[in-house]
Motif scaffolding. Structure first.
Motif, PDB file in Angstrom:
ATOM      1  N   GLY A 103       0.782  -1.245   0.000  1.00 31.10           N
ATOM      2  CA  GLY A 103       0.000   0.000   0.000  1.00 31.10           C
ATOM      3  C   GLY A 103       0.807   1.286   0.000  1.00 31.10           C
ATOM      4  O   GLY A 103       0.272   2.331   0.353  1.00 31.10           O
ATOM      5  N   SER A 104       2.056   1.248  -0.395  1.00 29.41           N
ATOM      6  CA  SER A 104       2.877   2.462  -0.367  1.00 29.41           C
ATOM      7  C   SER A 104       2.404   3.469  -1.409  1.00 29.41           C
ATOM      8  O   SER A 104       1.560   3.174  -2.247  1.00 29.41           O
ATOM      9  N   CYS A 105       3.001   4.679  -1.358  1.00 26.39           N
ATOM     10  CA  CYS A 105       2.695   5.686  -2.387  1.00 26.39           C
ATOM     11  C   CYS A 105       3.591   5.485  -3.599  1.00 26.39           C
ATOM     12  O   CYS A 105       3.531   6.245  -4.547  1.00 26.39           O
ATOM     13  N   ALA A 120      -2.704  -1.751   3.161  1.00 25.97           N
ATOM     14  CA  ALA A 120      -4.079  -1.581   2.711  1.00 25.97           C
ATOM     15  C   ALA A 120      -4.836  -2.868   3.007  1.00 25.97           C
ATOM     16  O   ALA A 120      -4.284  -3.958   2.857  1.00 25.97           O
ATOM     17  N   LYS A 121      -6.092  -2.753   3.451  1.00 25.34           N
ATOM     18  CA  LYS A 121      -6.851  -3.973   3.775  1.00 25.34           C
ATOM     19  C   LYS A 121      -6.969  -4.888   2.560  1.00 25.34           C
ATOM     20  O   LYS A 121      -6.989  -6.100   2.690  1.00 25.34           O
ATOM     21  N   ASN A 122      -7.038  -4.286   1.375  1.00 20.61           N
ATOM     22  CA  ASN A 122      -7.129  -5.095   0.154  1.00 20.61           C
ATOM     23  C   ASN A 122      -5.866  -5.923  -0.079  1.00 20.61           C
ATOM     24  O   ASN A 122      -5.874  -6.838  -0.897  1.00 20.61           O
ATOM     25  N   MET A 123      -4.780  -5.579   0.604  1.00 21.40           N
ATOM     26  CA  MET A 123      -3.519  -6.316   0.439  1.00 21.40           C
ATOM     27  C   MET A 123      -3.175  -7.162   1.656  1.00 21.40           C
ATOM     28  O   MET A 123      -2.166  -7.862   1.665  1.00 21.40           O
ATOM     29  N   GLN A 159      -4.433  -9.876   3.035  1.00 16.75           N
ATOM     30  CA  GLN A 159      -4.378 -11.320   2.825  1.00 16.75           C
ATOM     31  C   GLN A 159      -3.152 -11.705   1.986  1.00 16.75           C
ATOM     32  O   GLN A 159      -2.458 -12.672   2.292  1.00 16.75           O
ATOM     33  N   VAL A 185       1.289   9.232   6.871  1.00 14.20           N
ATOM     34  CA  VAL A 185       0.280  10.245   6.575  1.00 14.20           C
ATOM     35  C   VAL A 185      -1.099   9.605   6.336  1.00 14.20           C
ATOM     36  O   VAL A 185      -2.130  10.255   6.454  1.00 14.20           O
ATOM     37  N   PHE A 186      -1.118   8.298   6.038  1.00 11.62           N
ATOM     38  CA  PHE A 186      -2.397   7.632   5.744  1.00 11.62           C
ATOM     39  C   PHE A 186      -3.077   7.140   7.016  1.00 11.62           C
ATOM     40  O   PHE A 186      -4.296   7.116   7.107  1.00 11.62           O
ATOM     41  N   GLU A 230      -4.537   4.796  10.064  1.00  4.94           N
ATOM     42  CA  GLU A 230      -5.429   3.633  10.025  1.00  4.94           C
ATOM     43  C   GLU A 230      -6.830   4.132   9.733  1.00  4.94           C
ATOM     44  O   GLU A 230      -7.267   5.133  10.299  1.00  4.94           O
ATOM     45  N   ASN A 231      -7.516   3.443   8.834  1.00  8.33           N
ATOM     46  CA  ASN A 231      -8.899   3.837   8.535  1.00  8.33           C
ATOM     47  C   ASN A 231      -9.682   2.651   7.989  1.00  8.33           C
ATOM     48  O   ASN A 231      -9.202   1.511   8.048  1.00  8.33           O
ATOM     49  N   TYR A 232     -10.862   2.916   7.459  1.00 12.61           N
ATOM     50  CA  TYR A 232     -11.745   1.827   7.004  1.00 12.61           C
ATOM     51  C   TYR A 232     -11.083   0.909   5.984  1.00 12.61           C
ATOM     52  O   TYR A 232     -11.478  -0.239   5.805  1.00 12.61           O
ATOM     53  N   ALA A 233     -10.054   1.429   5.270  1.00  9.15           N
ATOM     54  CA  ALA A 233      -9.441   0.651   4.202  1.00  9.15           C
ATOM     55  C   ALA A 233      -7.985   0.335   4.479  1.00  9.15           C
ATOM     56  O   ALA A 233      -7.324  -0.283   3.653  1.00  9.15           O
ATOM     57  N   CYS A 234      -7.469   0.752   5.616  1.00  8.86           N
ATOM     58  CA  CYS A 234      -6.026   0.717   5.832  1.00  8.86           C
ATOM     59  C   CYS A 234      -5.694   0.255   7.247  1.00  8.86           C
ATOM     60  O   CYS A 234      -6.226   0.801   8.213  1.00  8.86           O
TER      61      CYS A 234
END
Lengths: 174, 514
Positions: free
Chosen positions: A52-54, A95-98, A100, A127-128, A130-134
């Motif tokens: 999930g990096s930039c 990222a939550k998508n990553m 797994q 800067v990101f 923790e949130n609903y997707a991270c």
């Protein structure tokens, strides 16, 4: 071909001295004994995972293999499969998508599975956050041996992080 | 230009226009026939202001930008599909549904593609993170979602699944190849793995803080994003950065372009079997990054563009050092260009490989250097331009072949052109301050930033909330347009050429996953 060889000779060897390990980057200590570390230090294989990096940290990891840092010259190389890897170099917040995919990569890596978290995001979520997707920091998902802060950390700092993970005592040998 | 459109103040010519559902569609048809492109499409939740959902389509028209705004009734939550007119709308519409819960519906009443794009199971299908009532850190159970790739059938056809974790130092994404032998019949991409809630995160920041996040949407384009964000904010606040600041921003942007082109040229040589190229170009890139660190304090120039101006200045000796470095680089690039162009093995890999025809590029609305290598001479720095580029007079590099070799040629030409612009900037650098103060914009002020980054055009659309907060920020990466073009460019090529073709596009995952 002549032009190509001429260019190689003209440029010469650019590789610089490697940096020393930095104990302040260590999170988990005493996991491996010195003998194992000595063996690893002579031929370390790394699998890079970006959950999930930039993509800023990737630029600096690429730079590790430019002629100045010449990481491969130290016997440390990047491999295409986690099954061939001694170490995971993880960039970015997870990222939550990553999540797994990261866990599966870790599961596929043979012991001792050193994990080095790269960059402010890898260390703390950056800067990101923790949130609903991270999920934020890599340590929220995997056990982390060494963290390398920076946005992005310089190639020298990343090398220090890698060397710290495979060094027995502070700043001694790799 | 429509007469009823209202101008958006700022450095680039832009207008907004409110439309109804019928006009949403007819406007798109008109703009398509006039040769306009769809730049971006995004959704917002305006229910707290009694405005339902709000969908925006940003078009690049001859005069500049036209933003069509459509109010959508939350009870229906549907709007007319644009993907049959502008192919690149497809993925953006799917993302708009995942984040804000509105469906595009075609003329025949069907949803063109019901599959999620950014949502992989991290939140349920009936939750939409950009809704006002959805908290930034709202927890959701992770679910396993099957994604229906389009199957290709026939004798001898099989699938190769690659990713999301790839076999190199690159970002994650999934590629599904349908092949016969080694030949690719079809490639389908699945992206969104890096989605980390950037748009929602913006809404927890102030307008002043947002630029740091904007500079990390896609790290390799940090100058382009930061400038686009600053441009949007300055337009809202009525600030004009000092001339010196604009020149220094252009210097940073051109240095970002050169550094990335050097990196790609090295990787392209390597993927084409010429490791010599990687060693040489990565050395040249490192030299530039070290100069950046020494003179400006950051190797990639992150956080050097700030609202109102820049955060780093140079004196005469630094200017002389950059000019001397530029001269050395120009000489080295000439040598390496001759070696690349005369290397039979490399040329054999690159010529006719991964061809994107001008026609396909136009249909897909491709942008940036990929478009320029496929016969479309579009470059925002040239037209419509914005300060200081009008005074710098950049020239467009373009090529007609649309293959990997053409994308290499365009990179070389652009690197030379950027070196020329760098000389002009330093020779003409105005004196004066490097930043102006930026006052807090009024609530509901709207601004737009538009910058030609090294990869293509970057947009940032920004709306102010109360007391200098961000109400909504949408950053748009050129990769949205160019990823689907890669699916076309690879058709008929062999699987082992994919890394080379992919690298020649050099797209951002982070920028489109948000």
């Amino acid at each position: 071909m002549y032009q190509l060889l001429k260019q190689i000779v003209k440029v010469g060897i650019k590789t610089e001295a490697r940096p020393l390990a930095d104990e302040s980057m260590r999170v988990l200590a005493g996991r491996l004994n010195d003998e194992v570390l000595r063996l690893l230090g002579r031929a370390l294989t790394i699998r890079h995972v970006d959950p999930g990096s930039c993509n800023g940290c990737e630029l600096e990891i690429h730079a590790l293999n430019n002629p100045y840092y010449n990481l491969e010259g130290l016997g440390i190389k990047f491999v295409a499969s986690p099954r061939h890897a001694d170490m995971l170099l993880v960039t970015g917040p997870v990222a939550k998508n990553m999540e797994q995919a990261l866990r599966r990569t870790y599961a596929a890596t043979p012991e001792p599975k050193l994990v080095v978290a790269i960059g402010d995001c890898g260390c703390s979520g950056g800067v990101f956050g923790e949130n609903y997707a991270c999920r934020g920091a890599v340590a929220n998902v995997l056990p982390v041996d060494v963290t390398v802060p920076g946005c992005p950390p310089t190639p020298t700092a990343i090398m220090q992080g890698i060397l710290t993970a495979i060094s027995g005592k502070a700043g001694t040998k790799a | 230009m429509e007469i009823s459109a209202q101008p958006v103040p700022g450095a680039v010519p832009a207008w907004r226009k409110q439309v109804d559902a019928e006009r949403w569609r007819t406007l798109a048809e008109q703009l398509l026939s006039a040769g306009s492109r769809l730049g971006a499409l995004w959704a917002s939740d305006e229910r707290d202001r009694g405005g339902g959902y709000l969908l925006r389509a940003l078009y690049v028209i001859f005069e500049g930008l036209l933003i069509a705004e459509l109010r959508v009734d939350p009870a229906l939550a549907t709007y007319p599909d644009l993907s049959d007119l502008f192919a690149c709308a497809g993925r953006m519409q799917r993302a708009a549904f995942d984040l804000c819960g509105m469906r595009a519906v075609s003329i025949s009443g069907e949803i063109p593609d019901v599959r999620p794009w950014l949502r992989h199971g991290a939140w349920p299908a009936d939750a939409h993170p950009l809704h006002r009532e959805h908290a930034l850190s709202q927890p959701h159970p992770q679910t396993e979602e099957r994604y229906a790739f389009v199957p290709v059938e026939g004798e001898g056809v099989h699938e190769i699944a690659v990713g999301p974790v790839h076999a190199g130092i690159i970002e994650p994404g999934h590629f599904r190849f349908s092949v016969v032998g080694e030949r690719v019949l079809r490639l389908e991409q699945r992206l969104g793995y890096k989605h980390k809630g950037i748009e929602k995160r913006f809404e927890s920041l102030s307008l002043a803080e947002g630029i740091r996040l904007a500079g990390r949407v896609s790290g390799d384009s940090t100058v382009a994003y930061a400038w686009a964000y600053a441009m949007a904010l300055e337009g809202m606040a009525g600030t004009t950065p000092p001339a010196r600041a604009l020149y220094l921003r252009a210097l940073f942007l051109e240095r970002e372009r050169i550094a990335n082109h050097l990196g790609d040229l090295g990787s392209l040589g390597n993927d084409g079997g010429l490791a010599f190229g990687l060693a040489q170009f990565s050395r040249l890139k490192e030299d530039m990054l070290r100069t950046n660190a020494a003179l400006f304090g950051h190797r990639y120039l992150m956080d050097r563009v700030v609202p109102g101006g820049v955060a780093a200045d140079i004196g005469d000796s630094e200017s002389a050092a950059i000019l001397a470095e530029g001269e050395r680089l120009r000489t080295e690039l000439r040598t390496l260009r001759a070696i690349y162009y005369n290397h039979a093995g490399l040329q054999d890999r690159c010529i006719t490989c991964g061809r994107l025809t001008p026609r396909t590029a136009a249909t897909l609305g491709v942008v940036g250097l990929v478009a320029r290598a496929s016969g479309h001479a579009i470059d925002l720095r040239v037209h419509p331009g914005h300060p200081p580029y009008g005074e710098l007079q950049p020239e467009i590099a373009s090529h007609r072949n649309g293959d990997v070799a053409a994308r290499i040629v365009v990179r070389f030409e652009e690197a030379f052109e950027s070196l020329k612009l760098q000389r002009r900037i330093l020779h003409r650098l105005p004196t004066g301050p490097i930043a102006a103060s930026v006052c807090t914009p009024d609530e509901a002020a709207f601004g737009i930033g538009w910058i030609e980054g090294w990869r293509g055009e970057v947009f940032v659309a920004l709306e102010a909330g109360p007391n200098g907060a961000i109400r909504r920020c949408h950053p748009h990466d050129p990769s949205w347009q160019n990823w689907p073009a890669l699916e076309h460019a690879i058709i008929g090529n062999i699987v082992p050429d994919f890394p080379l073709v992919n690298k020649s596009f050099s797209l951002s995952y982070a920028g489109q996953d948000l």
